[in-house]
Design an enzyme around this catalytic site. Structure first.
Site, mmCIF file in Angstrom:
data_model
loop_
_atom_site.group_PDB
_atom_site.id
_atom_site.type_symbol
_atom_site.label_atom_id
_atom_site.label_comp_id
_atom_site.label_asym_id
_atom_site.label_seq_id
_atom_site.Cartn_x
_atom_site.Cartn_y
_atom_site.Cartn_z
ATOM 1 N N ASN A 10 1.200 -1.170 -0.125
ATOM 2 C CA ASN A 10 -0.012 -0.330 0.152
ATOM 3 C C ASN A 10 0.804 1.077 0.038
ATOM 4 O O ASN A 10 1.578 1.959 1.127
ATOM 5 C CB ASN A 10 -1.126 -0.201 1.235
ATOM 6 N N TRP A 11 1.144 1.738 -1.206
ATOM 7 C CA TRP A 11 2.041 3.270 -1.325
ATOM 8 C C TRP A 11 1.705 4.175 -0.994
ATOM 9 O O TRP A 11 2.082 5.176 -0.616
ATOM 10 C CB TRP A 11 2.495 3.004 -2.909
ATOM 11 N N LYS A 12 0.266 4.293 -0.581
ATOM 12 C CA LYS A 12 -0.321 5.666 0.190
ATOM 13 C C LYS A 12 -0.381 6.782 -0.943
ATOM 14 O O LYS A 12 -0.318 6.093 -2.106
ATOM 15 C CB LYS A 12 0.119 5.897 1.294
ATOM 16 N N HIS A 97 -9.383 1.049 5.521
ATOM 17 C CA HIS A 97 -7.442 0.736 5.627
ATOM 18 C C HIS A 97 -7.712 2.096 7.125
ATOM 19 O O HIS A 97 -8.413 3.229 6.824
ATOM 20 C CB HIS A 97 -7.166 1.869 5.089
ATOM 21 N N GLU A 99 -6.462 4.103 8.168
ATOM 22 C CA GLU A 99 -6.097 5.801 7.906
ATOM 23 C C GLU A 99 -7.356 6.802 7.183
ATOM 24 O O GLU A 99 -8.225 7.730 7.493
ATOM 25 C CB GLU A 99 -4.826 6.050 7.081
ATOM 26 N N GLU A 169 -4.520 -5.461 10.791
ATOM 27 C CA GLU A 169 -3.904 -4.210 10.737
ATOM 28 C C GLU A 169 -4.345 -3.704 12.238
ATOM 29 O O GLU A 169 -4.957 -2.693 12.393
ATOM 30 C CB GLU A 169 -4.079 -3.182 9.766
ATOM 31 N N GLY A 175 3.134 1.327 10.942
ATOM 32 C CA GLY A 175 3.749 2.631 10.741
ATOM 33 C C GLY A 175 4.474 3.420 11.574
ATOM 34 O O GLY A 175 5.319 4.878 12.200
ATOM 35 N N SER A 214 3.340 -2.464 10.337
ATOM 36 C CA SER A 214 5.146 -2.794 10.236
ATOM 37 C C SER A 214 5.723 -3.530 9.801
ATOM 38 O O SER A 214 6.950 -4.397 10.616
ATOM 39 C CB SER A 214 5.550 -2.077 11.787
ATOM 40 N N GLY A 235 2.987 -1.082 4.539
ATOM 41 C CA GLY A 235 3.310 0.290 3.978
ATOM 42 C C GLY A 235 4.410 0.399 3.870
ATOM 43 O O GLY A 235 4.869 0.377 2.378
ATOM 44 N N GLY A 236 4.990 0.588 4.682
ATOM 45 C CA GLY A 236 6.486 1.810 4.453
ATOM 46 C C GLY A 236 7.257 0.903 3.735
ATOM 47 O O GLY A 236 8.171 1.454 2.442
HETATM 48 C C1 PEP Z 1 -0.373 0.164 6.146
HETATM 49 O O1 PEP Z 1 -0.911 1.201 6.307
HETATM 50 O O2 PEP Z 1 -1.231 -0.906 5.395
HETATM 51 C C2 PEP Z 1 0.124 -0.666 7.010
HETATM 52 C C3 PEP Z 1 0.396 -1.611 7.283
HETATM 53 O O3 PEP Z 1 1.613 0.452 7.089
HETATM 54 P P1 PEP Z 1 3.303 -0.144 7.707
HETATM 55 O O4 PEP Z 1 3.648 -1.214 6.818
HETATM 56 O O5 PEP Z 1 3.756 0.881 7.024
HETATM 57 O O6 PEP Z 1 2.623 -0.025 9.131
#
Ligand code: PEP
Length: 253
Positions: A10-12, A97, A99, A169, A175, A214, A235-236
């Site tokens: 997920n590149w956001k 999600h 966010e 999640e 994050g 994470s 994500g990241g």
């Molecule tokens: C996400 O936003 O779906 C996520 C899991 O982010 P991260 O891996 O950066 O925690």
């Protein structure tokens, strides 16, 4: 029951069209032995979906949207419909999600409507659920996640349930660099699977449940080795192709 692992990045709000297209080529090259064995998708921003889908044609990389509107068309400034996503080559759509829930007013009801819209457009929903730190500390994790799963999937047939993926999640792990332990992840994944059994008994064992929060190359294999952890939503650590490929390869171990 063996479920093919599914890892989605997920590149956001990251990457220009040019950066996104270059990433697909580098990822495909880096996937190596995981190609075809693990299902892999990336979720670029809307602006890059079309170009990424073109660049991914003929590769093992699939394309997901980060969100969708539930209506087919109309006066909804800023929104994009499921049919529009399908037209540009998306195969999956992320909904719910944290966010979106925390910053943009997503609710269990809008999640359910978006799931319906994606299924109607022959896209595969990735439905995110997860508790906040306060909810976990209050001992409410399974209650909150259970409510999100039941409400987000309410009324779906077994055939419809089979087409979706769940993503657990924990909000406190997104994050933050703080990952759920394998035991914490497995406990919630097993609870989600038990709810899926209630909702669509025969297909529950075929539905993938990803872990997100994470995930990185160092912890991916251990998390995905849990019996009910069928992949990852990343994500990241999905923003760099070699690191993301290393996470995908963690699903082979
Ligand atoms: C996400 O936003 O779906 C996520 C899991 O982010 P991260 O891996 O950066 O925690």
């Amino acid at each position: 029951m063996t479920r093919r692992k599914f890892v989605c990045g997920n590149w956001k709000m990251h990457k220009t069209v040019a950066e996104a297209v270059a990433f697909v080529k580098e990822l495909e090259a880096a996937l190596g032995e995981a190609k075809g064995k693990v299902q892999v998708a990336v979720a670029p921003p809307f602006t890059a979906l079309h170009a990424v889908a073109r660049a991914a044609t003929g590769t093992s990389v699939e394309v997901a949207a980060q969100d969708v509107h539930w209506e087919a068309k109309g006066a909804f400034t800023g929104e994009v419909s499921a049919a529009m996503l399908a037209e540009v080559g998306c195969r999956h759509g992320i909904v719910g999600h944290s966010e979106r829930r925390q910053l943009f007013g997503e609710t269990d009801e809008t999640v359910r409507k978006k799931v319906g819209a994606l299924l109607a457009a022959h896209l595969q929903p990735i439905v995110c659920v997860g508790e906040t730190l306060a909810e976990r500390e209050a001992g409410r994790t399974l209650e909150v996640v259970g409510r999100q799963v039941r409400a987000g999937l309410a009324g779906l047939s077994a055939q419809e349930l089979e087409r979706l993926t769940l993503a657990y999640e924990p909000v406190w792990a997104i994050g933050t660099g703080r990952t759920a332990t394998t035991a914490q992840a497995q406990e919630v994944h097993a609870a989600i699977r038990a709810i899926l059994r209630e909702l669509g008994a025969p297909v529950a064992d075929r539905i993938r449940i990803q872990y997100g929060g994470s995930v990185k190359p160092e912890n991916a294999a251990e998390l995905m080795a849990q019996p009910d952890v069928d992949g990852a939503l990343v994500g990241g650590a999905s923003l760099e192709p070699n690191g993301f490929a290393a996470i995908v390869k963690g699903a082979l171990r």
